[in-house]
Design an enzyme around this catalytic site. Structure first.
Site, PDB file in Angstrom:
ATOM      1  N   ASN A 190       0.875  -1.173   0.000  1.00 48.79           N
ATOM      2  CA  ASN A 190       0.000   0.000   0.000  1.00 48.79           C
ATOM      3  C   ASN A 190       0.912   1.223   0.000  1.00 48.79           C
ATOM      4  O   ASN A 190       1.443   1.613   1.036  1.00 48.79           O
ATOM      5  CB  ASN A 190      -0.879  -0.066   1.260  1.00 48.79           C
ATOM      6  CG  ASN A 190      -1.843   1.101   1.349  1.00 48.79           C
ATOM      7  OD1 ASN A 190      -1.786   2.027   0.543  1.00 48.79           O
ATOM      8  ND2 ASN A 190      -2.715   1.053   2.335  1.00 48.79           N
ATOM      9  N   ARG A 195      -2.528  -2.045  -3.525  1.00 44.71           N
ATOM     10  CA  ARG A 195      -3.730  -1.248  -3.323  1.00 44.71           C
ATOM     11  C   ARG A 195      -3.670  -0.056  -4.269  1.00 44.71           C
ATOM     12  O   ARG A 195      -2.686   0.682  -4.288  1.00 44.71           O
ATOM     13  CB  ARG A 195      -3.786  -0.744  -1.892  1.00 44.71           C
ATOM     14  CG  ARG A 195      -4.962   0.155  -1.687  1.00 44.71           C
ATOM     15  CD  ARG A 195      -4.918   0.824  -0.346  1.00 44.71           C
ATOM     16  NE  ARG A 195      -6.112   1.631  -0.193  1.00 44.71           N
ATOM     17  CZ  ARG A 195      -6.180   2.734   0.524  1.00 44.71           C
ATOM     18  NH1 ARG A 195      -5.126   3.163   1.172  1.00 44.71           N
ATOM     19  NH2 ARG A 195      -7.298   3.400   0.615  1.00 44.71           N
ATOM     20  N   HIS A 220     -12.756   3.064  -0.080  1.00 45.83           N
ATOM     21  CA  HIS A 220     -12.773   2.035   0.988  1.00 45.83           C
ATOM     22  C   HIS A 220     -13.460   0.751   0.514  1.00 45.83           C
ATOM     23  O   HIS A 220     -13.959  -0.029   1.324  1.00 45.83           O
ATOM     24  CB  HIS A 220     -13.560   2.506   2.240  1.00 45.83           C
ATOM     25  CG  HIS A 220     -12.912   3.599   3.027  1.00 45.83           C
ATOM     26  ND1 HIS A 220     -13.642   4.552   3.696  1.00 45.83           N
ATOM     27  CD2 HIS A 220     -11.619   3.882   3.286  1.00 45.83           C
ATOM     28  CE1 HIS A 220     -12.835   5.387   4.324  1.00 45.83           C
ATOM     29  NE2 HIS A 220     -11.585   4.998   4.078  1.00 45.83           N
ATOM     30  N   ARG A 245     -11.672  15.648   7.305  1.00 46.25           N
ATOM     31  CA  ARG A 245     -12.459  16.056   6.127  1.00 46.25           C
ATOM     32  C   ARG A 245     -13.876  16.428   6.552  1.00 46.25           C
ATOM     33  O   ARG A 245     -14.454  15.772   7.419  1.00 46.25           O
ATOM     34  CB  ARG A 245     -12.541  14.919   5.104  1.00 46.25           C
ATOM     35  CG  ARG A 245     -11.214  14.547   4.502  1.00 46.25           C
ATOM     36  CD  ARG A 245     -11.406  13.554   3.342  1.00 46.25           C
ATOM     37  NE  ARG A 245     -10.165  12.860   3.092  1.00 46.25           N
ATOM     38  CZ  ARG A 245     -10.010  11.539   3.160  1.00 46.25           C
ATOM     39  NH1 ARG A 245     -11.037  10.759   3.437  1.00 46.25           N
ATOM     40  NH2 ARG A 245      -8.838  11.003   2.937  1.00 46.25           N
ATOM     41  N   GLU A 257      -8.143  -5.141   5.207  1.00 46.26           N
ATOM     42  CA  GLU A 257      -7.981  -4.813   3.789  1.00 46.26           C
ATOM     43  C   GLU A 257      -6.830  -5.592   3.165  1.00 46.26           C
ATOM     44  O   GLU A 257      -6.906  -6.000   2.010  1.00 46.26           O
ATOM     45  CB  GLU A 257      -7.783  -3.303   3.630  1.00 46.26           C
ATOM     46  CG  GLU A 257      -9.073  -2.547   3.911  1.00 46.26           C
ATOM     47  CD  GLU A 257      -8.885  -1.058   4.122  1.00 46.26           C
ATOM     48  OE1 GLU A 257      -8.459  -0.676   5.237  1.00 46.26           O
ATOM     49  OE2 GLU A 257      -9.148  -0.279   3.206  1.00 46.26           O
TER      50      GLU A 257
END
Ligand code: ADP
Length: 405
Positions: free
Chosen positions: A10, A93, A182, A243, A386
């Site tokens: 990743n 990823r 996601h 965010r 993940e």
């Protein structure tokens, strides 16, 4: 010897997270992280899980090439370097796959070009992902390298959920639509939730709440995503660590016209200095809880805004799905913050949603139910994984070949 191992990478702009997994028994062999790449204070932390050894390197690591070479050396010390015959593939990823990539994909030049073409819609993420892929390909050109896209799970969204209500021609020209992110986590968690209920994913409707520093909600019908809260970029939707999530787009015009801010400043404001952090100066839910316990009103208001938005999405996705079998909480906040789970579902008994206080308070790394016995809708905590999902998807794609059948 059978090649059954997958290295998951990743790659961020200044970091590389990695895990080595063996898909024979879905075990984790090594985990690690290189951070602050390109700075004087780079750090590599590597843990070999079979021996329990943890090693750390501190000092400058100039670029992704040097970072991956250092990772390869660490893996080699454990006897499982990049040249190991047991390594079947590297799974990467990739944040943005647009509408083009609906599945994990073996990377070739055409795939690289397409990921590059998507940079304008993922300027922060795709370039870093590409650098990681190119570096890994240079190190092991003969090894299958697979891209697993954060957006892929959401490509089943109907147009009614995926399109914004703006001029169609313009939207198409600039590829403005809702992609969602996601996805690897939402895919994994929705499937695990079905497993926890002892049912097939095709038979279950789930609302997945991925609440980490970034946060998103998904409505999953029969194993397929039908709506998700993030949009063209990961900025839309829930209140997140830094965010803003949803806001009236006119806030941007206002900040530019009246506040005299530049587009870049507003971009940074909404992505990095908003959300929980913008509201109260902290983006860690543990700290917010501590402050609330001390009677801090700013932290309380930030929490209330976070929960209010979350509740609105739960209600919205309930309506989108019609029938809901389960609500699943995952990621850092979702897995650990019982007070967030309780607050998000408080007052929703009319929808068949409730949390059992004692079950909710239990901590643990296993998927578990926290709703009372006999509840109309199951409420679950399902730890996301993940890396395991990327490794399984990668192995499913290339494993057959490397097993020679
Ligand atoms: P990401 O992958 O998006 O960076 P994570 O899924 O790791 O985020 O979640 C990180 C967040 O999880 C932290 O910012 C913190 O708010 C929250 N978190 C972690 N542990 C706990 C805890 N024990 N209680 C409450 N919140 C927690």
């Amino acid at each position: 010897m059978n090649a059954t191992r997958v290295l998951v990478l990743n790659s961020g702009s200044s970091s590389v997270k990695y895990q080595l997994l063996d898909m024979r028994d879905a075990s984790r062999l090594a985990v690690g992280l290189v951070e602050r790449i390109g700075e004087q204070t780079s750090r590599l932390k590597h843990t070999c899980l079979s021996s329990g050894d943890t090693r750390e390197q501190n000092g400058p690591i100039a670029d992704h090439d040097a970072a991956l070479k250092a990772v390869a050396e660490e893996l080699a010390k454990d006897g499982s370097g990049l040249d190991s015959p047991e390594l079947a593939a590297i799974g990467h990823r990739v944040v943005h796959g647009g509408m083009f990539f609906t599945e994990p994909t073996v990377i070739d030049d055409a795939v690289l070009t397409e990921i590059e073409r998507l940079i304008p819609v993922a300027p922060l993420h795709n370039p870093a992902n590409l650098t990681g892929i190119r570096t890994a390909m240079a190190l092991r050109p003969d090894l299958p390298q697979v891209a697993v896209f954060d957006t892929a799970f959401h490509t089943t969204m109907p147009e009614s959920a995926a399109r914004y209500a703006i001029e169609t021609k313009l939207a198409d020209r600039y590829r403005v639509r809702r992609y969602g992110f996601h996805g690897t986590s939402h895919a994994y968690v929705s499937r695990e939730t079905a497993r926890l209920l002892g049912r097939a994913p095709e038979d279950v409707n789930v609302i997945v709440l991925h609440l980490g520093n970034g946060a998103s909600a998904t409505a999953v019908r029969g194993g397929k995503c039908v709506d998700t809260s993030m949009g063209l970029t990961p900025l839309e939707g829930l209140v997140m660590g830094t965010r803003s999530g949803d806001l009236d787009p006119a806030v941007i015009f206002h900040l530019q016209r009246v506040g005299g801010m530049s587009m870049d400043e507003i971009d940074t404001l909404l992505n990095k200095r908003s959300g929980l952090f913008g509201l109260c100066g902290d983006n860690d839910m543990r700290e917010i809880r501590r402050r609330m316990d001390e009677g801090d009103e700013q932290a309380r208001l930030a929490f209330d805004i976070y929960i209010h938005r979350l509740k609105k999405y739960i209600g919205a996705y309930y309506a989108v799905l019609g029938t809901v079998d389960a609500v699943a909480f995952t990621a850092g906040v979702g897995e650990n913050a019982d007070f967030v789970r309780a607050a998000a579902l408080a007052g929703l008994e009319g929808l068949g949603l409730a949390v059992d206080g004692a079950r909710n308070a239990v901590r643990g790394g296993e998927a578990r139910l926290i709703s009372p016995d006999g509840a109309r809708v199951a409420v679950a905590v399902v730890p996301t994984d993940e890396e395991m999902e990327i490794a399984s998807q990668t192995y499913a794609l290339v494993g057959k070949d490397s097993r020679g059948n």
